[in-house]
Write a protein that holds these residues in place. Sequence first.
Motif, PDB file in Angstrom:
ATOM      1  N   ASP A  10     -11.352  19.022  -4.270  1.00  0.00           N
ATOM      2  CA  ASP A  10     -12.134  18.006  -3.595  1.00  0.00           C
ATOM      3  C   ASP A  10     -11.589  16.653  -4.025  1.00  0.00           C
ATOM      4  O   ASP A  10     -11.446  16.377  -5.221  1.00  0.00           O
ATOM      5  N   LEU A  11     -11.294  15.829  -3.049  1.00  0.00           N
ATOM      6  CA  LEU A  11     -10.727  14.526  -3.388  1.00  0.00           C
ATOM      7  C   LEU A  11     -11.659  13.719  -4.278  1.00  0.00           C
ATOM      8  O   LEU A  11     -11.237  12.882  -5.048  1.00  0.00           O
ATOM      9  N   ARG A  12     -12.950  14.002  -4.168  1.00  0.00           N
ATOM     10  CA  ARG A  12     -13.919  13.249  -4.963  1.00  0.00           C
ATOM     11  C   ARG A  12     -13.815  13.539  -6.458  1.00  0.00           C
ATOM     12  O   ARG A  12     -14.283  12.781  -7.279  1.00  0.00           O
ATOM     13  N   GLU A  13     -13.178  14.678  -6.738  1.00  0.00           N
ATOM     14  CA  GLU A  13     -13.080  15.046  -8.149  1.00  0.00           C
ATOM     15  C   GLU A  13     -11.819  14.531  -8.815  1.00  0.00           C
ATOM     16  O   GLU A  13     -11.609  14.729 -10.004  1.00  0.00           O
ATOM     17  N   LEU A  14     -10.985  13.886  -8.027  1.00  0.00           N
ATOM     18  CA  LEU A  14      -9.746  13.358  -8.605  1.00  0.00           C
ATOM     19  C   LEU A  14     -10.049  12.208  -9.548  1.00  0.00           C
ATOM     20  O   LEU A  14     -10.900  11.368  -9.260  1.00  0.00           O
ATOM     21  N   PRO A  15      -9.351  12.143 -10.674  1.00  0.00           N
ATOM     22  CA  PRO A  15      -9.509  11.005 -11.564  1.00  0.00           C
ATOM     23  C   PRO A  15      -9.121   9.720 -10.838  1.00  0.00           C
ATOM     24  O   PRO A  15      -8.229   9.736  -9.979  1.00  0.00           O
ATOM     25  N   ALA A  16      -9.771   8.645 -11.198  1.00  0.00           N
ATOM     26  CA  ALA A  16      -9.565   7.376 -10.503  1.00  0.00           C
ATOM     27  C   ALA A  16      -8.106   6.919 -10.532  1.00  0.00           C
ATOM     28  O   ALA A  16      -7.595   6.386  -9.549  1.00  0.00           O
ATOM     29  N   ASP A  17      -7.415   7.143 -11.647  1.00  0.00           N
ATOM     30  CA  ASP A  17      -6.034   6.645 -11.716  1.00  0.00           C
ATOM     31  C   ASP A  17      -5.106   7.434 -10.802  1.00  0.00           C
ATOM     32  O   ASP A  17      -4.219   6.874 -10.168  1.00  0.00           O
ATOM     33  N   VAL A  18      -5.340   8.758 -10.712  1.00  0.00           N
ATOM     34  CA  VAL A  18      -4.541   9.569  -9.792  1.00  0.00           C
ATOM     35  C   VAL A  18      -4.784   9.101  -8.371  1.00  0.00           C
ATOM     36  O   VAL A  18      -3.867   8.920  -7.573  1.00  0.00           O
ATOM     37  N   LEU A  19      -6.042   8.869  -8.079  1.00  0.00           N
ATOM     38  CA  LEU A  19      -6.437   8.425  -6.752  1.00  0.00           C
ATOM     39  C   LEU A  19      -5.767   7.111  -6.391  1.00  0.00           C
ATOM     40  O   LEU A  19      -5.215   6.937  -5.300  1.00  0.00           O
ATOM     41  N   ALA A  20      -5.789   6.184  -7.322  1.00  0.00           N
ATOM     42  CA  ALA A  20      -5.174   4.875  -7.071  1.00  0.00           C
ATOM     43  C   ALA A  20      -3.687   5.044  -6.812  1.00  0.00           C
ATOM     44  O   ALA A  20      -3.107   4.378  -5.951  1.00  0.00           O
ATOM     45  N   GLY A  21      -3.069   5.977  -7.541  1.00  0.00           N
ATOM     46  CA  GLY A  21      -1.646   6.238  -7.348  1.00  0.00           C
ATOM     47  C   GLY A  21      -1.374   6.802  -5.968  1.00  0.00           C
ATOM     48  O   GLY A  21      -0.421   6.412  -5.294  1.00  0.00           O
ATOM     49  N   VAL A  22      -2.226   7.724  -5.535  1.00  0.00           N
ATOM     50  CA  VAL A  22      -2.073   8.322  -4.213  1.00  0.00           C
ATOM     51  C   VAL A  22      -2.181   7.250  -3.134  1.00  0.00           C
ATOM     52  O   VAL A  22      -1.377   7.184  -2.210  1.00  0.00           O
ATOM     53  N   VAL A  23      -3.186   6.389  -3.286  1.00  0.00           N
ATOM     54  CA  VAL A  23      -3.394   5.345  -2.288  1.00  0.00           C
ATOM     55  C   VAL A  23      -2.185   4.417  -2.241  1.00  0.00           C
ATOM     56  O   VAL A  23      -1.697   4.047  -1.169  1.00  0.00           O
ATOM     57  N   ALA A  24      -1.653   4.076  -3.406  1.00  0.00           N
ATOM     58  CA  ALA A  24      -0.483   3.204  -3.460  1.00  0.00           C
ATOM     59  C   ALA A  24       0.704   3.886  -2.792  1.00  0.00           C
ATOM     60  O   ALA A  24       1.453   3.277  -2.034  1.00  0.00           O
ATOM     61  N   GLU A  25       0.851   5.173  -3.063  1.00  0.00           N
ATOM     62  CA  GLU A  25       1.961   5.946  -2.506  1.00  0.00           C
ATOM     63  C   GLU A  25       1.886   5.981  -0.980  1.00  0.00           C
ATOM     64  O   GLU A  25       2.888   5.983  -0.302  1.00  0.00           O
ATOM     65  N   LEU A  26       0.676   6.011  -0.470  1.00  0.00           N
ATOM     66  CA  LEU A  26       0.498   6.073   0.980  1.00  0.00           C
ATOM     67  C   LEU A  26       0.556   4.682   1.607  1.00  0.00           C
ATOM     68  O   LEU A  26       0.397   4.528   2.808  1.00  0.00           O
ATOM     69  N   GLY A  27       0.761   3.671   0.797  1.00  0.00           N
ATOM     70  CA  GLY A  27       0.840   2.315   1.322  1.00  0.00           C
ATOM     71  C   GLY A  27      -0.494   1.844   1.851  1.00  0.00           C
ATOM     72  O   GLY A  27      -0.575   1.234   2.906  1.00  0.00           O
ATOM     73  N   GLY A  28      -1.574   2.173   1.132  1.00  0.00           N
ATOM     74  CA  GLY A  28      -2.908   1.823   1.594  1.00  0.00           C
ATOM     75  C   GLY A  28      -3.106   0.317   1.743  1.00  0.00           C
ATOM     76  O   GLY A  28      -2.786  -0.444   0.851  1.00  0.00           O
ATOM     77  N   THR A  29      -3.608  -0.089   2.899  1.00  0.00           N
ATOM     78  CA  THR A  29      -3.891  -1.496   3.105  1.00  0.00           C
ATOM     79  C   THR A  29      -5.368  -1.742   2.868  1.00  0.00           C
ATOM     80  O   THR A  29      -6.158  -0.807   2.810  1.00  0.00           O
ATOM     81  N   GLU A  30      -5.707  -3.015   2.790  1.00  0.00           N
ATOM     82  CA  GLU A  30      -7.116  -3.352   2.597  1.00  0.00           C
ATOM     83  C   GLU A  30      -7.816  -3.458   3.931  1.00  0.00           C
ATOM     84  O   GLU A  30      -7.239  -3.890   4.916  1.00  0.00           O
TER      85      GLU A  30
END
Length: 423
Positions: A326-346
């Motif tokens: 479940d994505l909700r269970e991912l640690p915050a730092d992993v999540l932030a890394g994933v978002v950065a990797e996907l080029g997440g915009t604001e």
Amino acid sequence: MTSAVLDELKWRGLLANSTDEEALAAALEAGPVTFYVGFDPTAASLHFGHLVQLIVARHLQEAGHRPLMLVGGSTGQIGDPRDSGERTLNSKEVVAGWVERIRGQVEQYLDFDGPNGARVVNNLDWTGDLPVLDFLRDIGKHFPVNRMLARDVVRKRLDDGISFTEFSYVLLQSMDYLELHRRYGCSLQFGGSDQWGNITAGVELVRRADDVRVHALATPLMTKADGTKFGKTEGGAVWLDPALTSPYAFHQFFLNAEDAKVGEYLRVFTRRSREEIDELERQTRERPQLRAAQKALADDVTALVHSPAERDAAVAAAAALFGRSDLRELPADVLAGVVAELGGTELAVPEQLPTVVDVLERTGVVASRGAARRAITEGGAYINNVKVTDVEAVLSPDDLLDGRFVIARRGKRTVGAVTVVVS
RNA sequence: GGCAGGUUGCCCGAGUGGCCAAAGGGAGCAGACUGUAAAUCUGCCGGCAUCGCCUACGUUGGUUCGAACCCAACACCUGCCA
């Protein structure tokens, strides 16, 4: 006579064509051979197709030979003829800018120090100020037009038309070989098999002008199992520049390689041994669903083109997105890394949380709001790995991972992210 | 320079006054089946939006209630003749 490096290129499937192979093998064994490969700046970055040339150059350098990496400052202003028709000329300033960017990319793959250190050359240096009369007398005289007309690309273009500019391209590239032969003693050129005509024309010119027999190799075109070109994704070409194709997308591209072809790609793009590749192919046959070969391929190529750190990030992001967790269970730092990797915009929103359509559109996983609605209707839209069925759906606070991230997906593979900022 | 033909959506290509956001094919996307594979089958395939609206058939202008379709000029491409 055999040559170790030639044999290596051969079993890896990197040779599609060559001039006198015996003579070339003898030359490669006799001592360091200066060779060249050219890249025309027709875009801001090299792409997947050029990677094969970079890898071959590296193999040759590691065998003790000396690379001349040519960036086509002049040929890039002309453009070689292609089947699809006349090219639009790019301005000299644009081409010059691309030359610099491509020079930087090329430098990453070779060693520039030592006795056989690589050198980057630009053909604008010897064509920029070349008087047209000298060109016609010294170069043009060696090119029978009847032979030029017989070339495949030219014949295909005769009905639709071809400008003198593109028709003349082969003279420029041939002249490069002659010039590099004279300046640096270059005696081997290689390139993609689609360049074979241009390459052999250069061999021919050196023979006619200087009465010397030089060598040439061609690498094969990488194809998919159905025979079409390998190297395109949904977004177009697979670029080497991380700003154009993210390391994550790059990694995914190789991860999705076909079973039937993955062994071939491993031989070409990685340095893995025959034994390792045999083993990976065996695993593909026996347990294809594990895709061990694809993973090895994607990991190695991503590390080569980007970096081991980028490779790890891409692997981690893929594991998070495609894993069962479940994505909700991912640690915050992993999540932030994933978002950065996907080029997440604001995505700034006033007070109301955005609709799913807004999020899909904003992450870029769909091209328009209409496409977003279509994706939902077709059952191909997901928010945080949960399928969305209501076109009107609005995010709830519960959908914000770590209070701000949303992962959007279209279909099985196209993923994007946004950071929601409530203002 | 003369004559003829052409320019349609990502590509190819049909359409010669309203029923045209435009046939058909390819490419692409989604769904089913799977393994984030291939093949196959089904659906989708300009944008925004509830009927509807907007943008689009090389460019500009015109004729008409109405034009991708008719007219004019221009640009570009191709062929034949000089």
